[in-house]
Design an enzyme around this catalytic site. Structure first.
Site, mmCIF file in Angstrom:
data_model
loop_
_atom_site.group_PDB
_atom_site.id
_atom_site.type_symbol
_atom_site.label_atom_id
_atom_site.label_comp_id
_atom_site.label_asym_id
_atom_site.label_seq_id
_atom_site.Cartn_x
_atom_site.Cartn_y
_atom_site.Cartn_z
ATOM 1 N N LYS A 280 0.860 -1.188 0.000
ATOM 2 C CA LYS A 280 0.000 0.000 0.000
ATOM 3 C C LYS A 280 0.903 1.247 0.000
ATOM 4 O O LYS A 280 1.799 1.364 0.819
ATOM 5 C CB LYS A 280 -0.901 -0.005 1.241
ATOM 6 N N GLU A 365 -19.049 -3.518 11.683
ATOM 7 C CA GLU A 365 -19.917 -2.657 12.496
ATOM 8 C C GLU A 365 -20.987 -3.460 13.219
ATOM 9 O O GLU A 365 -21.328 -3.172 14.366
ATOM 10 C CB GLU A 365 -20.582 -1.595 11.609
ATOM 11 N N ARG A 393 -24.736 0.271 8.916
ATOM 12 C CA ARG A 393 -24.457 -1.164 8.740
ATOM 13 C C ARG A 393 -24.968 -1.983 9.936
ATOM 14 O O ARG A 393 -25.168 -3.191 9.826
ATOM 15 C CB ARG A 393 -22.954 -1.356 8.622
HETATM 16 C C1 LIG Z 1 -18.774 -0.446 6.037
HETATM 17 C C2 LIG Z 1 -17.514 0.381 5.993
HETATM 18 N N1 LIG Z 1 -16.795 0.545 7.112
HETATM 19 C C3 LIG Z 1 -15.674 1.276 7.088
HETATM 20 C C4 LIG Z 1 -15.251 1.892 5.935
HETATM 21 C C5 LIG Z 1 -14.017 2.773 5.936
HETATM 22 N N2 LIG Z 1 -12.975 2.222 5.081
HETATM 23 C C6 LIG Z 1 -12.760 2.643 3.850
HETATM 24 S S1 LIG Z 1 -11.511 1.873 3.105
HETATM 25 C C7 LIG Z 1 -11.223 0.947 4.500
HETATM 26 C C8 LIG Z 1 -10.112 -0.025 4.553
HETATM 27 C C9 LIG Z 1 -10.198 -0.973 3.402
HETATM 28 O O1 LIG Z 1 -9.082 -1.830 3.482
HETATM 29 P P1 LIG Z 1 -8.800 -2.746 2.232
HETATM 30 O O2 LIG Z 1 -10.054 -3.360 1.765
HETATM 31 O O3 LIG Z 1 -7.707 -3.653 2.621
HETATM 32 O O4 LIG Z 1 -8.343 -1.734 1.096
HETATM 33 P P2 LIG Z 1 -6.934 -0.994 0.917
HETATM 34 O O5 LIG Z 1 -7.189 0.449 1.211
HETATM 35 O O6 LIG Z 1 -5.950 -1.641 1.839
HETATM 36 O O7 LIG Z 1 -6.559 -1.221 -0.517
HETATM 37 C C10 LIG Z 1 -12.120 1.262 5.488
HETATM 38 C C11 LIG Z 1 -12.139 0.651 6.844
HETATM 39 C C12 LIG Z 1 -16.044 1.695 4.780
HETATM 40 N N3 LIG Z 1 -15.705 2.281 3.589
HETATM 41 N N4 LIG Z 1 -17.146 0.942 4.835
HETATM 42 MG MG LIG Z 2 -5.728 -3.605 2.487
#
Ligand SMILES: Cc1ncc(C[n+]2csc(CCOP(=O)(O)OP(=O)(O)O)c2C)c(N)n1
Ligand SMILES: [Mg+2]
Ligand SMILES: CC(=O)[C@@H](O)[C@H](O)COP(=O)(O)O
Length: 628
Positions: A280, A365, A393
């Protein structure tokens, strides 16, 4: 520059592997430059450059359907589908959306913003494809963080059962926004890093190939053992057991390997999970070094990596964070629970001081809410720190496990109201409407950052059931925060400015706008009474009855959905009291999804401005009173 030649995905297909690798370098430069001005989800997008190139090189979007989980990592996809020239407007008002957006391009086939929906969408599209007799591929790109979302596991359960042809690309960079957490994360880590798997897997596969040559009973025995041997050493056995073919783990930045493995995946009958390991923030050292900080980057200086943060009063989140620490020092029952947002929710310092009392459950959540219910059930004082939009959620858990059982859970609801650049999928527009209708719920919103401190104190001292405080994604007003913590009597409003021409019942940041309007109106002889309607539920019924007696025009003002919001509850109250004939106007977010832009632009778009309030008061106040 190869990048200039790419206006549509087919342009990628003319390039050699070496050119594709050059394109990856140019793509990273483009992202770093553009986002230094606009801000945005930099580290996630830097991590999926080769993956996105490979997908568009091999498959045929939009016939083949790409589904990006959350969609915050879709900038590269947008670049290759004809939107490079719009990146100066990224996340700006009426500009390029920061998530997948169907109205922007035929290549954007599935929208998100909230996590963990991509596998359900992929399954739906695969079933629809087969019902229609089509033959397109369906490819979901889901991160290791999103995979911790319950929906993803529900979908995997179904995918593995139905055996539809679809490809799940697991983009594993070991990060959610913060470092990823949980048993699934640990499992993926084991696969990623355990060289034992790779070595033993090769030896076993070599042995399995030799079985026919061995012959005799030994061969038969080994044949019988083959599956268990394979399962013992095949990484990703969890996914294999769920009915998906697991491929990987592979280097998600190695284009030849990516292309080769995707081709292999395409030939597999049934669902495939391709496990790609990425970094990342790859390609920009500040983001590589701290992909958490660079997940949602503000504009920055490229050379130094210094983000240009707004100066001025603290954000409400910071005030929440400090007050929670102050209160937790005095009350050991306090435990903070976050669904994968320790940074955004302001819990990092809390976790430093109380490592055992900060629980990050991953993107979960629903689990977080019921976990809080159980904590409260056992006498702990859980603080569920959650963004308004993500609390959606967990609605059933809030009703079924917390409010019905009347448990002492504190909801610290951040990003309440407009959130600005994240736009329609993230607006904190609905929590007033969906919380106020639940029995036993107390819901409050402070007029400024100092009142947030006292609302936190009130919430911690409250032991009659669930209590929620909502606060916005903006800076405070710069009010002094030296007052000793005190509690606020539940259900009491306060008159901030007297007036006998009309009354405004304002919630949270609307109070500043109301005070501006009152100032303006007083110059024209109209005295607007400003009331801080700081308890959305229960309302201050004594004050409501007095207002009816005063028989002045009443205007309510909230940064929340009009349908079922605070204004609605005022109308309901008077109707239920058979108090007819009152002149009441309710101002809030109209019945449509407000897209990305700044908070100010979003408020202006829906008419949540002091100017609007002035005109509404004038429309309600008889002319003779305007010159009194
Ligand atoms: C239901 C929900 N909870 C929290 C979030 C906040 N959020 C956005 S991206 C993310 C992390 C995603 O991690 P990953 O899927 O590994 O993607 P990366 O950014 O590492 O590529 C979070 C917690 C969200 N978008 N939706
Ligand atoms: Mg990730
Ligand atoms: C994509 C996503 O859902 C999160 O990254 C969100 O954008 C964070 O919002 P804040 O920037 O308000 O913390």
């Amino acid at each position: 520059m190869l990048l200039e030649q790419i206006t549509q995905p087919k342009d990628l297909k003319q390039l050699s592997i070496e050119q594709l690798e050059q394109l990856a370098t140019e793509t990273r430069q483009f992202l770093v430059e553009k986002l230094s001005v606009t801000g945005g989800h930099l580290s996630s997008n830097l991590g999926v450059v080769e993956l996105t190139i490979a997908l568009h090189y091999l498959f045929n979007s939009p016939y083949d359907k790409f589904i990006f989980d959350v969609g915050h990592q879709s900038y590269v996809h947008k670049m290759f589908t004809g939107r490079m020239d719009k990146f100066d407007t990224l996340r700006k008002y009426k500009g390029l959306c920061g998530f997948v957006k169907r109205s922007e391009s035929e290549h954007d086939v599935w929208e998100a913003g909230h996590s963990s929906t991509s596998l359900s969408a992929a399954m739906g599209m695969a079933i629809a494809r087969d019902l229609k007799g089509d033959h397109n591929r369906v490819v979901a790109v889901i991160g290791d963080g999103a995979l911790t979302g319950g929906m993803a596991l529900e979908a995997l359960n179904h995918i593995g059962h139905e055996k539809k042809n679809l490809i799940v690309v697991l983009n594993d960079n070991e990060m959610s926004i913060a470092p990823n957490v949980g048993a699934l994360h640990n499992y993926l880590g084991k696969i990623r890093s355990d060289k034992h798997y790779v070595k033993v897997k090769e030896e076993v596969e070599y042995l399995i190939k030799k079985i026919p040559a061995i012959g005799g009973t030994l061969a038969k025995t080994i044949e019988k053992l083959k599956d268990s041997l394979k399962y013992m050493v095949v990484p990703g056995v969890l996914f294999e057991e769920l009915g998906l073919t697991y491929l990987g783990p592979i280097d998600g930045h190695n284009l030849p390997v990516l292309l080769e493995t995707l081709k292999q995946a395409e030939k597999v009958e049934g669902p495939v999970l391709l496990h790609v390991v990425t970094l990342k923030g790859k390609g920009y050292s500040p983001a590589e070094a701290d992909s958490h900080a660079w997940h949602g980057a503000s504009p920055y200086k490229i050379e130094s990596g210094q983000m240009l943060k707004a100066v001025g009063p603290p954000m409400y989140t910071e005030v929440f964070s400090k007050s929670l620490i102050d209160l937790a020092r005095e009350d050991s029952r306090i435990v903070a629970v976050t669904p994968a947002m320790p940074g955004g929710s302001g819990l990092l310092k809390f976790a430093d001081e109380f490592p055992d009392r900060m629980i990050d459950v991953g993107i979960a959540e629903q689990h977080a809410a019921t976990l809080c219910a159980a904590l409260a059930n056992e006498g702990i004082k859980p603080v569920f720190a959650v963004y308004s939009t993500f609390l959606q959620r967990a609605y059933d858990q809030v009703v079924h496990d917390i409010c019905r059982a009347n448990l002492n859970v504190i909801f610290a609801i951040d990003r309440a109201g407009f959130v600005g650049p994240d736009g329609e999928t993230h607006q904190g527009a609905y929590d007033i409407a969906f919380l106020r209708s639940i029995p036993n719920m107390v819901l409050m919103m402070p007029k400024d950052e100092d009142e947030l401190r006292h609302m936190m104190k009130t919430a911690v001292e409250y032991n009659e059931g669930p209590i929620a405080v909502r606060y916005p994604r903006i800076s405070g007003l710069g009010t002094s925060m030296d007052n000793p913590y005190h509690t606020i009597p539940i259900g009491t409003w306060e008159v901030l400015r007297p007036g006998d021409s009309a009354v405004v019942l304002a919630v949270g940041p609307m109070i500043s706008l109301a005070m501006e309007a009152a100032e303006q109106l007083s110059k024209e002889g109209v005295q607007l009474r400003v009331i801080n309607a700081r308890f959305i539920k229960p309302m201050d019924e004594a004050m409501l009855l007095q207002l009816a007696k005063d028989n002045l025009p009443i205007i309510t003002m909230e940064e929340g959905a009009l349908m079922g919001g605070f204004g609605s509850s005022v109308l309901e109250y008077y109707a239920n009291q058979n108090l007819y004939g009152l002149r009441i106007k309710i101002l809030g977010i109209p019945d449509y999804f407000v897209e990305h832009g700044s908070v100010q632009e979003q408020r202006k778009e829906v008419g949540l401005t002091s100017e609007r309030l002035v005109s509404e008061v004038k429309a309600l106040v008889p002319r003779r009173r305007q010159h009194a």
